[in-house]
Design an enzyme around this catalytic site. Structure first.
Site, PDB file in Angstrom:
ATOM      1  N   MET A 166       0.590  -0.987   0.134  1.00  0.00           N
ATOM      2  CA  MET A 166      -0.072  -0.176   0.057  1.00  0.00           C
ATOM      3  C   MET A 166       0.915   1.306   0.372  1.00  0.00           C
ATOM      4  SD  MET A 166      -3.014  -1.112   0.028  1.00  0.00           S
ATOM      5  CE  MET A 166      -2.439  -2.217  -0.947  1.00  0.00           C
ATOM      6  N   HIS A 256     -13.647   2.771  -0.937  1.00  0.00           N
ATOM      7  CA  HIS A 256     -13.945   1.130  -2.094  1.00  0.00           C
ATOM      8  C   HIS A 256     -13.983   0.304  -1.211  1.00  0.00           C
ATOM      9  CE1 HIS A 256      -9.381   0.234  -3.246  1.00  0.00           C
ATOM     10  NE2 HIS A 256      -9.543   0.603  -1.232  1.00  0.00           N
TER      11      HIS A 256
END
Length: 350
Positions: A166, A256
């Site tokens: 990430m 999301h």
């Protein structure tokens, strides 16, 4: 007849490429694990097979296997092959620069995360997600026996790998955001990055805009894995229970992960955390446009499936974002497309 045969051949070739599509990902993974790009980069010029072999992490090396993997990497247009002084040498094609360590756009963490055996396992449960048996479990839960958040908390080594992946993605996004959207931060003196992981995103803001007091807010096991950057504050907590106050709330690739109902709940908490005068919520997420010919369109559609499988979330079209923001009680929004997979949505609560 010849045209039909050519069409059949092309169609069959396409299907075979789909069937073995996993090979690209796993050959790329092996190249990263063997550190091939960095070996060639550090050497400073293309290398022969025997030269490469000497730099691999253990000996002896199966040179035939290495040759065949390199041949595939050349076909993928990641590596180059040339004959210099009568010897076959391997170099780096332009995409391979993202495999080189030591710069902010290196993608090694993302590659090793996405191709990890456990993180690929949910894809084998795509059919079960369509043939709903009444279960609300995600494909990740079916594959690994627990939800992704508890799994990360229980497997610190996977959590670290995930955070590194990430962080790679974040560096790519934030580089574009800071360069292309600097006016977005005008008038902001405090910002909280909700679900900000190890702080990579908000640290980029702190460096670019030193006058802004930056805070990363995430779950305890995530904050515990943070490097503890001096430029930013860290707060442990749960965004479904509380969000710290600030001039602006930022969420990068957070909404999301969740369905519409949960997103509305999060957005309402964000609304309560910012001031009525000039407060805003900065959402960095994908905006789907299935008709677009953009190079990232397929990846965006892939990430939509990835969210469905791993978290039960989704990527959204602009119309879906508009409805979500409206249903959370916001007055308006502004979209800015940047040089990244994601776009930036400034949502105005008041």
């Amino acid at each position: 007849m010849e045209m039909i045969n050519k069409e059949n051949l092309s169609s069959q070739a396409k299907l075979w490429n789909f069937i073995y599509g996993f090979a690209d990902s796993l050959v790329l993974k092996s190249a990263v694990q063997l550190d091939l790009a960095n070996i060639i980069h550090n050497h400073g010029s293309p290398m022969t097979l025997s030269e490469l072999s000497l730099h691999l992490p253990s000996q002896p090396v199966n040179q035939d296997a290495l040759y065949r993997v390199l041949r595939y990497l050349v076909h993928m247009k990641l590596f180059t092959k040339s004959s210099i002084d009568g010897e076959l040498r391997y170099g780096l094609a332009p995409p391979a620069k993202f495999l080189v360590k030591g710069w902010d756009k290196c993608m090694l963490g993302a590659i090793l995360t996405i191709t990890d055996k456990d993180f690929m396992a949910p894809w084998h449960y795509l059919k079960e997600g369509i043939l709903n048996d009444g279960s609300t479990s995600t494909a990740f839960e079916k594959a690994l026996g627990t939800n992704i958040w508890d799994y990360m908390a229980e497997h610190p080594e996977k959590n670290q790998l995930f955070n590194e992946g990430m962080a790679n993605d974040t560096r790519l996004i934030m580089s574009a955001l800071v360069k292309e959207c600097s006016s977005m931060f005008d008038g902001i003196t405090t910002i909280v990055d909700v679900g900000g992981g190890t702080g990579t995103a908000v640290r980029n803001i702190a460096k670019a805009f030193p006058h802004i007091k930056c805070t990363v807010y995430d779950l305890p096991h995530v904050i515990a894995d943070s490097p503890g950057y001096t430029e930013i504050n860290s707060i442990q907590g749960d965004m479904f229970k509380y969000i710290p106050n600030a001039d602006a709330i930022m969420m990068k690739c957070i909404l999301h992960d969740w369905d519409d109902k949960e997103c509305i709940e999060i957005l309402k908490r964000c609304k309560d955390a910012v001031p009525r005068d000039g407060g805003k919520v900065i959402i960095i997420d994908i905006i789907l446009d299935v008709k677009s010919e953009h190079p990232y369109t397929k990846m965006r559609l892939t990430l939509d499936l990835d969210m469905m499988l791993n978290t039960g979330g989704k990527e959204r079209t602009e119309e879906e974002w508009k409805k979500l923001i409206h249903d959370a009680g916001y007055k308006g929004y502004k979209i800015t497309h940047i040089s990244a997979v994601q776009s930036v949505i400034e949502a105005y609560p008041y």
